[in-house]
Design a protein around this motif. Structure first.
Motif, short mmCIF file in Angstrom:
data_model
loop_
_atom_site.label_atom_id
_atom_site.label_comp_id
_atom_site.label_asym_id
_atom_site.label_seq_id
_atom_site.Cartn_x
_atom_site.Cartn_y
_atom_site.Cartn_z
N ARG A 156 0.82 -1.21 0.00
CA ARG A 156 0.00 0.00 0.00
C ARG A 156 0.86 1.26 0.00
N LEU A 157 1.88 1.28 0.84
CA LEU A 157 2.74 2.47 0.89
C LEU A 157 3.47 2.68 -0.43
N ARG A 158 3.97 1.61 -1.01
CA ARG A 158 4.69 1.74 -2.28
C ARG A 158 3.74 2.16 -3.40
N LYS A 159 2.51 1.66 -3.39
CA LYS A 159 1.54 2.08 -4.40
C LYS A 159 1.23 3.56 -4.27
N LEU A 160 1.18 4.05 -3.03
CA LEU A 160 0.96 5.48 -2.80
C LEU A 160 2.08 6.29 -3.45
N PHE A 161 3.32 5.89 -3.23
CA PHE A 161 4.46 6.60 -3.83
C PHE A 161 4.43 6.46 -5.36
N TRP A 162 4.02 5.31 -5.85
CA TRP A 162 3.94 5.11 -7.30
C TRP A 162 2.97 6.10 -7.93
N ILE A 163 1.82 6.30 -7.28
CA ILE A 163 0.84 7.26 -7.79
C ILE A 163 1.38 8.68 -7.70
N MET A 164 2.07 9.00 -6.62
CA MET A 164 2.61 10.35 -6.45
C MET A 164 3.61 10.70 -7.54
N PHE A 165 4.37 9.70 -8.01
CA PHE A 165 5.42 9.96 -9.00
C PHE A 165 5.06 9.39 -10.38
N GLN A 166 3.76 9.31 -10.66
CA GLN A 166 3.33 8.81 -11.97
C GLN A 166 3.95 9.55 -13.15
N PRO A 167 4.06 10.89 -13.12
CA PRO A 167 4.67 11.58 -14.27
C PRO A 167 6.06 11.05 -14.60
N LEU A 168 6.84 10.74 -13.57
CA LEU A 168 8.19 10.22 -13.79
C LEU A 168 8.14 8.88 -14.51
N PHE A 169 7.25 7.99 -14.08
CA PHE A 169 7.17 6.67 -14.70
C PHE A 169 6.63 6.76 -16.12
N TYR A 170 5.69 7.65 -16.36
CA TYR A 170 5.19 7.82 -17.72
C TYR A 170 6.26 8.36 -18.65
N ALA A 171 7.18 9.17 -18.12
CA ALA A 171 8.25 9.73 -18.94
C ALA A 171 9.32 8.69 -19.25
N ILE A 172 9.64 7.85 -18.28
CA ILE A 172 10.72 6.87 -18.45
C ILE A 172 10.26 5.62 -19.17
N ARG A 173 9.00 5.25 -19.00
CA ARG A 173 8.50 3.96 -19.50
C ARG A 173 8.73 3.74 -20.99
N PRO A 174 8.47 4.73 -21.86
CA PRO A 174 8.71 4.47 -23.30
C PRO A 174 10.15 4.08 -23.60
N LEU A 175 11.11 4.65 -22.85
CA LEU A 175 12.53 4.33 -23.08
C LEU A 175 12.84 2.89 -22.70
N CYS A 176 12.05 2.33 -21.80
CA CYS A 176 12.27 0.95 -21.35
C CYS A 176 11.50 -0.06 -22.19
N ILE A 177 10.32 0.31 -22.65
CA ILE A 177 9.43 -0.64 -23.31
C ILE A 177 9.53 -0.57 -24.83
N ASN A 178 9.51 0.64 -25.37
CA ASN A 178 9.41 0.77 -26.82
C ASN A 178 10.10 2.05 -27.30
#
Length: 323
Positions: A156-178
């Motif tokens: 639960r705590l990690r999911k909270l942090f994941w939601i807080m930093f969603q912009p970061l993951f959306y920015a990095i994800r394309p470089l990792c996936i496609n």
């Protein structure tokens, strides 16, 4: 807050996404829906108004105490900047000027990008169209979290942090996936945005720049509107990979909550998606939906069955033609 979620992998399926078949059925039964396709003449004026409002806000915050800059950043700036990202989502489907003026839409998206501060409109279009064509496609749809996100953000705590930093993951994800080669328009997008940011700082100082950048990061993180990121495709119910939201925040988000309708008819502007639901009511009436994005965020964090792994994925077959 330390309970681990039960999922250890994505929900792999071996069927095609449901939207293409439903689109064919609906159009066969209700051909008048074709009349809803095409540009929304109001969109460009709404976007221009929003840009002007943010420019005015930049001027108004420049002399405020820092505590009030941060207050208005979250209360107002985050809302309008997130709304602007969804305007860019609309423009990515050529709903500002139509398919015959595709380049006009791309330049207009760069203009709409200015008050957001982060240059992303050109890249967003390239990846978002893949999301529609290959929903859940392994290695193509970058809306799907990475395996690391699914594995690590499992409490639960990690999911909270994941939601807080969603912009970061959306920015990095394309470089990792496609990862894709950088296009000329993306370079232009970055150059124009950085020039604008520098001019804003030189003209009115640091406070407008902080208001702009932090507004975008906060608005797409732990914020009521950001509930749409989770609500759209996370599998709260087994067998359902797209969900609509029918609540008041659609007024601020160009009806992005009508997400089943949007994936069924991506060429129909958001303003007209309620008409799709009304005309083809029997196709949407029984589909699971939401009325609160805040509740979606709460349930996602607190439900130990849900995590970034709660997404439908599929292996793609045949030719994959990407933007």
């Amino acid at each position: 807050m330390g309970n681990r979620v039960a999922r250890e992998d994505f929900e792999w399926v071996y069927t095609d996404q449901p939207h293409a078949d439903r689109r064919k059925e609906i159009l066969a039964k209700y051909p008048q829906i074709k009349s809803l396709m095409g540009p929304d003449p109001r969109l460009k004026w709404i976007v221009c108004t929003m840009v002007v409002v943010q420019f005015l806000a930049f001027y108004l915050v420049k002399d405020l105490p820092w505590k009030w800059v941060l207050f208005w950043t979250y209360v107002f700036g985050s809302c309008i900047n997130h709304s602007m990202t969804l305007a860019i989502h609309e423009i990515s489907h050529n709903t500002a000027f139509g398919n015959n003026r595709a380049r006009w839409n791309r330049w207009f998206a760069i203009f709409a990008n200015l008050p957001i501060g982060l240059p992303y409109s050109a890249s967003f279009k390239r990846y978002h169209l893949d999301h529609h064509r290959y929903l859940g496609g392994d290695g193509v749809d970058v809306d799907i979290p990475t395996d690391f996100e699914g594995w690590f953000f499992c409490t639960r705590l990690r999911k909270l942090f994941w939601i807080m930093f969603q912009p970061l993951f959306y920015a990095i994800r394309p470089l990792c996936i496609n990862p894709k080669p950088i296009s000329q328009l993306e370079v232009i997008n970055v150059a124009i945005q950085l020039t604008f940011n520098a001019a804003l700082y030189w003209t009115w100082g640091a406070k407008p720049l902080v208001y702009m950048m932090m507004g975008s990061l906060l608005g797409m993180g732990l914020h009521p509107i950001s509930g749409h990121f989770i609500a759209e495709h996370y599998m709260f119910l087994k067998g359902h990979e797209t969900y609509s939201y029918y609540g008041s925040l659609n007024l601020l988000t160009f009806n992005v909550g009508y997400h089943n309708e949007h994936h069924d008819f991506p060429s129909i502007p958001g303003r007209r998606l309620p008409m799709v639901k009304k005309i083809a009511a029997e196709y949407y009436r029984e589909l699971p939906c939401y009325t609160s994005w805040v509740k979606v965020l709460y349930d996602f964090i607190m439900d130990d069955e849900l995590s970034p792994y709660s997404r439908v994925k599929r292996h793609l077959t045949g030719d994959v033609k990407q933007e």
